[in-house]
Scaffold this active site. Structure first.
Site, mmCIF file in Angstrom:
data_model
loop_
_atom_site.group_PDB
_atom_site.id
_atom_site.type_symbol
_atom_site.label_atom_id
_atom_site.label_comp_id
_atom_site.label_asym_id
_atom_site.label_seq_id
_atom_site.Cartn_x
_atom_site.Cartn_y
_atom_site.Cartn_z
ATOM 1 N N ARG A 135 1.199 -0.823 -0.465
ATOM 2 C CA ARG A 135 -0.061 -0.046 0.313
ATOM 3 C C ARG A 135 0.770 0.902 0.124
ATOM 4 O O ARG A 135 0.264 2.480 -0.387
ATOM 5 C CB ARG A 135 -1.023 -0.050 1.464
ATOM 6 C CG ARG A 135 -0.259 0.200 2.874
ATOM 7 C CD ARG A 135 -1.057 -0.112 4.383
ATOM 8 N NE ARG A 135 -0.833 -0.402 4.926
ATOM 9 C CZ ARG A 135 0.165 -1.433 5.063
ATOM 10 N NH1 ARG A 135 -0.681 -2.235 4.709
ATOM 11 N NH2 ARG A 135 0.042 -0.846 7.141
ATOM 12 N N TYR A 136 1.937 1.105 -0.180
ATOM 13 C CA TYR A 136 3.294 2.575 0.768
ATOM 14 C C TYR A 136 3.823 2.608 -0.823
ATOM 15 O O TYR A 136 4.309 3.284 -1.045
ATOM 16 C CB TYR A 136 3.850 1.955 1.352
ATOM 17 C CG TYR A 136 3.273 1.856 3.225
ATOM 18 C CD1 TYR A 136 2.275 3.269 3.180
ATOM 19 C CD2 TYR A 136 3.669 0.535 3.652
ATOM 20 C CE1 TYR A 136 2.451 3.518 4.489
ATOM 21 C CE2 TYR A 136 3.186 0.510 5.054
ATOM 22 C CZ TYR A 136 1.932 2.146 5.529
ATOM 23 O OH TYR A 136 1.202 1.966 6.568
ATOM 24 N N THR A 137 3.735 1.939 -2.513
ATOM 25 C CA THR A 137 4.305 1.368 -2.836
ATOM 26 C C THR A 137 3.813 1.773 -4.482
ATOM 27 O O THR A 137 2.716 1.276 -4.976
ATOM 28 C CB THR A 137 5.804 0.445 -3.014
ATOM 29 O OG1 THR A 137 5.048 -0.809 -3.218
ATOM 30 C CG2 THR A 137 6.623 0.182 -2.174
#
Length: 333
Positions: free
Chosen positions: A44-46
């Site tokens: 979810r962060y990339t």
């Protein structure tokens, strides 16, 4: 995917790491791990997109260049192979264990591969010696120096099995009062830098490296491992030889070109067979893409012929549409 989305993400992360893939197929934004072995951030962060090499692998996929089959659950279709305008097998290498067999192919320089492919087009029976002039050996993303005898490399590529010894690259930095330090700027492929330094530190504590005083990691973007000798009279070459013997500053990378050929048969191929298989595949893709485009052109010409007939007999066309009960059949006639 049958293994769930986490398995896909782990594969995607590896394809985005510049120290894992010689030519990354994924252009990643965010934390995708590092050479020390730290993990990537959660998905979810990339963010990710394809690189130019990956786009080249898919070139022509929408032009009937290859066959499709149903996916494992039969809901969608997937390509049997990719059109592959990029020689990914040799350029990025491959590593894997299957049922009762394994493969291990090191990465190579794509410029050298293309030179060899062009030579093979002109001279299909080129010798291995000639091919090895163009592809002198593997080209790892983390660098390093290949310290392998030419004869053993030739033998490995000739049968598709063998191995290469890879060493870290180092240089001498002179300090004041005749002191010096050794700086390592490239380490062997698939070696975690943090674990390597940890191993050297452990050997220091166990007093198994009498010539070495200390080790520092000064790496930022580039690798920079600093080795401090006990005193200035130490021979740096002798010290490095000791480290090569006891640590992963020298590793052996095995070559096992076990691949599935065009008949879906797993077998060990030599260098020339792998290059030839790529050329044959590209020829098939070229023929199929051209046939697909010709089909589109013939269809378009057919439509244009009909338009010509209609335009040259416009009054008749209008009369048929106005008066006919089944205008379509009458127009076709």
């Amino acid at each position: 995917h049958p293994h769930g989305d986490q398995a896909v993400y782990d594969a995607l992360v590896r394809l985005a790491q510049e120290f894992s893939a010689r030519y990354p197929l994924i252009d990643g934004q965010g934390n995708f791990g590092n050479l020390d072995g730290d993990n990537a951030a959660a998905m979810r962060y990339t963010e990710a997109r394809l690189t130019e090499e990956a786009s080249a692998l898919l070139e022509g996929i929408d032009e009937d260049a290859i066959d499709f089959r149903q996916t494992y659950d039969g809901e969608e279709s997937e390509p049997v192979v990719l059109p592959a305008a990029f020689p990914n097998l040799l350029a990025n290498g491959a590593m894997g264990i299957a049922v009762g067999m394994a493969t291990n192919i090191p990465p190579h320089n794509v410029g050298e591969i293309c030179t060899a492919l062009i030579h093979l087009v002109n001279f299909p029976k080129a010798t291995f010696g000639k091919l090895l002039e163009m592809i002198p050996g593997p080209d790892f993303p983390t660098g390093g120096i290949l310290v392998e005898d030419k004869k053993s490399m030739l033998a490995a590529y000739k049968i598709g099995r063998g191995g290469f010894r890879v060493r870290a690259k180092w240089s001498l930095e002179k300090l004041e009062r005749g002191q010096f330090q050794i700086v390592i700027t490239e380490i062997p492929f698939q070696i975690q830098k943090a674990k390597l330094i940890e191993k050297i530190a452990d050997l220091l504590i166990l007093k198994k490296l009498p010539m070495l005083n200390d080790v520092f990691d000064e790496s930022a973007e580039d690798v920079r491992i600093v080795l401090e000798p006990k005193n200035r009279s130490i021979d740096p070459v002798h010290l490095m030889e000791q480290l090569y013997n006891q640590t992963d500053l020298e590793v052996r990378f095995s070559l096992n070109m076990n691949v599935i050929d065009s008949d879906n048969t797993p077998r060990v191929m030599n260098l020339r067979e792998v290059l030839q298989a790529f050329l044959e595949h590209r020829l098939q893709v070229l023929i199929r893409r051209t046939t697909f485009r010709l089909g589109k052109i013939y269809n378009r010409l057919d439509v244009l012929d009909a338009y010509l007939v209609a335009y040259l007999n416009l009054d008749e066309v209008i009369r048929i549409i106005r008066e006919s009960d089944d205008a379509k059949a009458a127009l076709i006639k």
